[in-house]
Design a protein around this motif. Structure first.
Motif, PDB file in Angstrom:
ATOM      1  N   ILE A  43       0.839  -1.199   0.000  1.00  0.00           N
ATOM      2  CA  ILE A  43       0.000   0.000   0.000  1.00  0.00           C
ATOM      3  C   ILE A  43       0.876   1.252   0.000  1.00  0.00           C
ATOM      4  O   ILE A  43       0.558   2.242  -0.672  1.00  0.00           O
ATOM      5  N   ALA A  44       1.999   1.203   0.702  1.00  0.00           N
ATOM      6  CA  ALA A  44       2.936   2.339   0.684  1.00  0.00           C
ATOM      7  C   ALA A  44       3.358   2.639  -0.749  1.00  0.00           C
ATOM      8  O   ALA A  44       3.361   3.803  -1.177  1.00  0.00           O
ATOM      9  N   VAL A  45       3.693   1.597  -1.492  1.00  0.00           N
ATOM     10  CA  VAL A  45       4.120   1.773  -2.886  1.00  0.00           C
ATOM     11  C   VAL A  45       3.014   2.411  -3.721  1.00  0.00           C
ATOM     12  O   VAL A  45       3.280   3.287  -4.550  1.00  0.00           O
ATOM     13  N   GLU A  46       1.771   1.988  -3.504  1.00  0.00           N
ATOM     14  CA  GLU A  46       0.657   2.567  -4.267  1.00  0.00           C
ATOM     15  C   GLU A  46       0.579   4.079  -4.050  1.00  0.00           C
ATOM     16  O   GLU A  46       0.422   4.842  -5.013  1.00  0.00           O
ATOM     17  N   TRP A  47       0.694   4.498  -2.787  1.00  0.00           N
ATOM     18  CA  TRP A  47       0.607   5.929  -2.498  1.00  0.00           C
ATOM     19  C   TRP A  47       1.849   6.677  -2.959  1.00  0.00           C
ATOM     20  O   TRP A  47       1.747   7.795  -3.486  1.00  0.00           O
ATOM     21  N   TYR A  48       3.008   6.068  -2.782  1.00  0.00           N
ATOM     22  CA  TYR A  48       4.229   6.705  -3.292  1.00  0.00           C
ATOM     23  C   TYR A  48       4.126   6.919  -4.799  1.00  0.00           C
ATOM     24  O   TYR A  48       4.498   7.971  -5.314  1.00  0.00           O
ATOM     25  N   ARG A  49       3.617   5.915  -5.503  1.00  0.00           N
ATOM     26  CA  ARG A  49       3.536   6.019  -6.968  1.00  0.00           C
ATOM     27  C   ARG A  49       2.595   7.148  -7.391  1.00  0.00           C
ATOM     28  O   ARG A  49       2.893   7.897  -8.311  1.00  0.00           O
ATOM     29  N   ARG A  50       1.474   7.276  -6.709  1.00  0.00           N
ATOM     30  CA  ARG A  50       0.548   8.364  -7.048  1.00  0.00           C
ATOM     31  C   ARG A  50       1.227   9.719  -6.888  1.00  0.00           C
ATOM     32  O   ARG A  50       1.095  10.598  -7.737  1.00  0.00           O
ATOM     33  N   ALA A  51       1.939   9.903  -5.781  1.00  0.00           N
ATOM     34  CA  ALA A  51       2.630  11.170  -5.543  1.00  0.00           C
ATOM     35  C   ALA A  51       3.810  11.333  -6.499  1.00  0.00           C
ATOM     36  O   ALA A  51       4.047  12.428  -7.023  1.00  0.00           O
ATOM     37  N   ALA A  52       4.538  10.251  -6.742  1.00  0.00           N
ATOM     38  CA  ALA A  52       5.703  10.310  -7.639  1.00  0.00           C
ATOM     39  C   ALA A  52       5.282  10.684  -9.056  1.00  0.00           C
ATOM     40  O   ALA A  52       5.966  11.460  -9.727  1.00  0.00           O
ATOM     41  N   ASP A  53       4.160  10.155  -9.490  1.00  0.00           N
ATOM     42  CA  ASP A  53       3.667  10.463 -10.834  1.00  0.00           C
ATOM     43  C   ASP A  53       3.278  11.930 -10.969  1.00  0.00           C
ATOM     44  O   ASP A  53       3.201  12.450 -12.082  1.00  0.00           O
ATOM     45  N   GLN A  54       3.033  12.591  -9.842  1.00  0.00           N
ATOM     46  CA  GLN A  54       2.738  14.030  -9.856  1.00  0.00           C
ATOM     47  C   GLN A  54       3.999  14.867  -9.685  1.00  0.00           C
ATOM     48  O   GLN A  54       3.930  16.089  -9.630  1.00  0.00           O
ATOM     49  N   GLY A  55       5.162  14.201  -9.575  1.00  0.00           N
ATOM     50  CA  GLY A  55       6.424  14.924  -9.498  1.00  0.00           C
ATOM     51  C   GLY A  55       6.981  15.116  -8.109  1.00  0.00           C
ATOM     52  O   GLY A  55       7.961  15.843  -7.940  1.00  0.00           O
ATOM     53  N   SER A  56       6.426  14.461  -7.100  1.00  0.00           N
ATOM     54  CA  SER A  56       6.950  14.588  -5.736  1.00  0.00           C
ATOM     55  C   SER A  56       8.328  13.953  -5.636  1.00  0.00           C
ATOM     56  O   SER A  56       8.482  12.734  -5.769  1.00  0.00           O
ATOM     57  N   ALA A  57       9.342  14.782  -5.382  1.00  0.00           N
ATOM     58  CA  ALA A  57      10.714  14.275  -5.273  1.00  0.00           C
ATOM     59  C   ALA A  57      10.854  13.317  -4.098  1.00  0.00           C
ATOM     60  O   ALA A  57      11.562  12.308  -4.192  1.00  0.00           O
ATOM     61  N   ASN A  58      10.192  13.618  -2.982  1.00  0.00           N
ATOM     62  CA  ASN A  58      10.252  12.711  -1.825  1.00  0.00           C
ATOM     63  C   ASN A  58       9.683  11.344  -2.178  1.00  0.00           C
ATOM     64  O   ASN A  58      10.263  10.309  -1.830  1.00  0.00           O
ATOM     65  N   ALA A  59       8.537  11.343  -2.839  1.00  0.00           N
ATOM     66  CA  ALA A  59       7.901  10.080  -3.208  1.00  0.00           C
ATOM     67  C   ALA A  59       8.726   9.324  -4.249  1.00  0.00           C
ATOM     68  O   ALA A  59       8.831   8.095  -4.185  1.00  0.00           O
ATOM     69  N   GLN A  60       9.314  10.040  -5.183  1.00  0.00           N
ATOM     70  CA  GLN A  60      10.149   9.387  -6.190  1.00  0.00           C
ATOM     71  C   GLN A  60      11.337   8.691  -5.530  1.00  0.00           C
ATOM     72  O   GLN A  60      11.664   7.551  -5.865  1.00  0.00           O
ATOM     73  N   HIS A  61      11.970   9.384  -4.576  1.00  0.00           N
ATOM     74  CA  HIS A  61      13.093   8.758  -3.874  1.00  0.00           C
ATOM     75  C   HIS A  61      12.629   7.550  -3.074  1.00  0.00           C
ATOM     76  O   HIS A  61      13.257   6.487  -3.114  1.00  0.00           O
ATOM     77  N   SER A  62      11.515   7.691  -2.360  1.00  0.00           N
ATOM     78  CA  SER A  62      11.006   6.583  -1.550  1.00  0.00           C
ATOM     79  C   SER A  62      10.608   5.397  -2.421  1.00  0.00           C
ATOM     80  O   SER A  62      10.849   4.243  -2.046  1.00  0.00           O
ATOM     81  N   LEU A  63      10.025   5.671  -3.568  1.00  0.00           N
ATOM     82  CA  LEU A  63       9.673   4.598  -4.496  1.00  0.00           C
ATOM     83  C   LEU A  63      10.939   3.900  -4.991  1.00  0.00           C
ATOM     84  O   LEU A  63      10.988   2.665  -5.085  1.00  0.00           O
ATOM     85  N   GLY A  64      11.982   4.687  -5.265  1.00  0.00           N
ATOM     86  CA  GLY A  64      13.266   4.093  -5.628  1.00  0.00           C
ATOM     87  C   GLY A  64      13.802   3.187  -4.541  1.00  0.00           C
ATOM     88  O   GLY A  64      14.310   2.088  -4.817  1.00  0.00           O
ATOM     89  N   GLU A  65      13.668   3.608  -3.288  1.00  0.00           N
ATOM     90  CA  GLU A  65      14.120   2.784  -2.160  1.00  0.00           C
ATOM     91  C   GLU A  65      13.337   1.477  -2.100  1.00  0.00           C
ATOM     92  O   GLU A  65      13.903   0.423  -1.807  1.00  0.00           O
ATOM     93  N   CYS A  66      12.030   1.549  -2.372  1.00  0.00           N
ATOM     94  CA  CYS A  66      11.213   0.340  -2.371  1.00  0.00           C
ATOM     95  C   CYS A  66      11.699  -0.643  -3.431  1.00  0.00           C
ATOM     96  O   CYS A  66      11.825  -1.850  -3.167  1.00  0.00           O
TER      97      CYS A  66
END
Length: 151
Positions: A43-66
């Motif tokens: 579920i964390a990945v799902e939310w990170y991806r939604r934010a990352a797709d909108q350009g959130s640098a924090n979410a993009q990094h966290s998704l990379g960590e996942c």
């Protein structure tokens, strides 16, 4: 107000459901660490991806960590590097460090100490202690730079 992770998650969810990228990231982080909700990397990945797709640098990094750690997704160093790069290009110091580290060990990219040094330097210039240490190691070992014990 008194600290309350459950209420924090409730408010994050209300905002995240409306498409707010920072709330989506915060909700993903809450699932990642298990505060206010039961820990759930998928579920964390799902939310990170939604934010990352909108350009959130924090979410993009966290998704990379996942992707790097294989948490909530199948481990994939190439995708980890792709997400690190998106975040790093926005100036995210931790992503710059992670990208430098990936280049230094050759996971997700071909090993290249010179490029690792470039990314370490960008993160180090922003105060990243990890990047500063890694940059020091590069100088000590002469990897990607001329060896220099005096810097």
């Amino acid at each position: 107000v008194e600290q309350n992770y459950n209420l924090a998650v409730e408010w994050y969810r209300r905002s995240a459901d409306q498409g707010h990228a920072n709330a989506q990231y915060s909700l993903g982080y809450s699932y990642s660490i298990g505060k206010g909700v039961e820990q759930n990397y998928e579920i964390a990945v799902e939310w990170y991806r939604r934010a990352a797709d909108q350009g959130s640098a924090n979410a993009q990094h966290s998704l990379g960590e996942c992707y790097y750690d294989g948490q909530g997704v199948e481990q994939n160093y190439n995708l980890a590097v792709e997400w690190y790069r998106r975040s790093a290009d926005q100036g995210h110091a931790n992503a710059q460090y992670s990208l430098g580290y990936s280049y230094s060990i050759g996971k997700g990219v071909e090993q290249n100490y010179e490029i690792a040094v470039e990314w370490y330097r960008r993160a180090a210039d922003q105060g990243s202690a990890n990047a500063q240490h890694s940059l020091g190691e590069c100088y000590y070992d002469g990897q990607g730079v001329e060896q220099n014990y005096n810097l």
